[in-house]
Design a protein around this motif. Sequence first.
Motif, PDB file in Angstrom:
ATOM      1  N   ALA A  37      66.809  75.599  90.393  1.00 50.27           N
ATOM      2  CA  ALA A  37      66.947  74.588  89.330  1.00 50.27           C
ATOM      3  C   ALA A  37      65.582  74.037  88.934  1.00 50.27           C
ATOM      4  CB  ALA A  37      67.852  73.453  89.808  1.00 50.27           C
ATOM      5  N   TYR A  38      64.785  73.708  89.929  1.00 50.41           N
ATOM      6  CA  TYR A  38      63.445  73.175  89.663  1.00 50.41           C
ATOM      7  C   TYR A  38      62.629  74.160  88.820  1.00 50.41           C
ATOM      8  CZ  TYR A  38      58.590  72.015  90.300  1.00 50.41           C
ATOM      9  OH  TYR A  38      57.260  71.754  90.049  1.00 50.41           O
ATOM     10  N   LEU A  39      62.660  75.416  89.184  1.00 54.40           N
ATOM     11  CA  LEU A  39      61.875  76.418  88.453  1.00 54.40           C
ATOM     12  C   LEU A  39      62.294  76.486  86.985  1.00 54.40           C
ATOM     13  CD1 LEU A  39      61.740  79.238  91.133  1.00 54.40           C
ATOM     14  CD2 LEU A  39      59.830  77.816  90.346  1.00 54.40           C
ATOM     15  N   HIS A  40      63.603  76.465  86.738  1.00 56.22           N
ATOM     16  CA  HIS A  40      64.060  76.532  85.352  1.00 56.22           C
ATOM     17  C   HIS A  40      63.767  75.232  84.604  1.00 56.22           C
ATOM     18  CE1 HIS A  40      65.593  80.540  85.221  1.00 56.22           C
ATOM     19  NE2 HIS A  40      66.136  80.358  86.420  1.00 56.22           N
ATOM     20  N   GLY A  63      63.147  62.098  89.405  1.00 59.34           N
ATOM     21  CA  GLY A  63      61.713  61.832  89.467  1.00 59.34           C
ATOM     22  C   GLY A  63      60.899  62.872  88.714  1.00 59.34           C
ATOM     23  N   ASP A  64      59.580  62.705  88.746  1.00 61.82           N
ATOM     24  CA  ASP A  64      58.721  63.692  88.087  1.00 61.82           C
ATOM     25  C   ASP A  64      58.641  64.964  88.936  1.00 61.82           C
ATOM     26  OD1 ASP A  64      56.620  63.495  90.035  1.00 61.82           O
ATOM     27  OD2 ASP A  64      55.627  61.919  88.899  1.00 61.82           O
ATOM     28  N   ARG A  65      57.973  65.974  88.413  1.00 62.73           N
ATOM     29  CA  ARG A  65      57.962  67.275  89.101  1.00 62.73           C
ATOM     30  C   ARG A  65      57.276  67.226  90.462  1.00 62.73           C
ATOM     31  NH1 ARG A  65      54.024  71.491  86.037  1.00 62.73           N
ATOM     32  NH2 ARG A  65      52.747  71.581  87.874  1.00 62.73           N
ATOM     33  N   TYR A  66      56.289  66.350  90.606  1.00 57.97           N
ATOM     34  CA  TYR A  66      55.594  66.238  91.886  1.00 57.97           C
ATOM     35  C   TYR A  66      56.485  65.585  92.940  1.00 57.97           C
ATOM     36  CZ  TYR A  66      51.776  67.549  88.894  1.00 57.97           C
ATOM     37  OH  TYR A  66      51.002  68.220  87.988  1.00 57.97           O
ATOM     38  N   GLU A  67      57.246  64.592  92.524  1.00 55.19           N
ATOM     39  CA  GLU A  67      58.208  63.963  93.438  1.00 55.19           C
ATOM     40  C   GLU A  67      59.284  64.960  93.848  1.00 55.19           C
ATOM     41  OE1 GLU A  67      58.122  59.335  91.952  1.00 55.19           O
ATOM     42  OE2 GLU A  67      59.221  60.797  90.731  1.00 55.19           O
ATOM     43  N   GLU A  68      59.699  65.775  92.897  1.00 52.70           N
ATOM     44  CA  GLU A  68      60.728  66.770  93.214  1.00 52.70           C
ATOM     45  C   GLU A  68      60.184  67.836  94.162  1.00 52.70           C
ATOM     46  OE1 GLU A  68      64.399  69.199  91.204  1.00 52.70           O
ATOM     47  OE2 GLU A  68      62.825  68.454  89.871  1.00 52.70           O
ATOM     48  N   LEU A  69      58.953  68.265  93.935  1.00 57.93           N
ATOM     49  CA  LEU A  69      58.342  69.231  94.854  1.00 57.93           C
ATOM     50  C   LEU A  69      58.264  68.662  96.268  1.00 57.93           C
ATOM     51  CD1 LEU A  69      55.454  70.753  92.720  1.00 57.93           C
ATOM     52  CD2 LEU A  69      57.396  71.993  93.704  1.00 57.93           C
ATOM     53  N   TYR A  70      57.897  67.388  96.369  1.00 61.64           N
ATOM     54  CA  TYR A  70      57.824  66.735  97.670  1.00 61.64           C
ATOM     55  C   TYR A  70      59.209  66.706  98.323  1.00 61.64           C
ATOM     56  CZ  TYR A  70      57.088  63.266 101.291  1.00 61.64           C
ATOM     57  OH  TYR A  70      57.038  62.631 102.503  1.00 61.64           O
ATOM     58  N   ALA A  71      60.211  66.309  97.563  1.00 57.45           N
ATOM     59  CA  ALA A  71      61.577  66.239  98.090  1.00 57.45           C
ATOM     60  C   ALA A  71      62.079  67.625  98.493  1.00 57.45           C
ATOM     61  CB  ALA A  71      62.504  65.609  97.054  1.00 57.45           C
TER      62      ALA A  71
END
Length: 90
Positions: A37-40, A63-71
Amino acid sequence: MAKLLIEALDKAEAGEWDAAHDIVQQYDGRGAAWLHAYLHKVEGDDSNARYWYRKADMQPFEGDRYEELYALRQELTSGTEGMMGQKPAT
């Protein structure tokens, strides 16, 4: 298999979308679906991202993409069920 999903996450963080996608599309499970999902979402394909968030049984990340990457990294490295027991998709 979580190790390969973490590799896909590393590639996503490095901006290597195709390489990350090639890895993640081989796996089932919540973590793989969330990363998919994140990639798309990053790609700008919101419809496809929503599909993969549903497959992960979650709402789109707020959240923003950096927060999502962290999560995502927290999820993939936590060792919780649903992440460590990944199997290749059939």
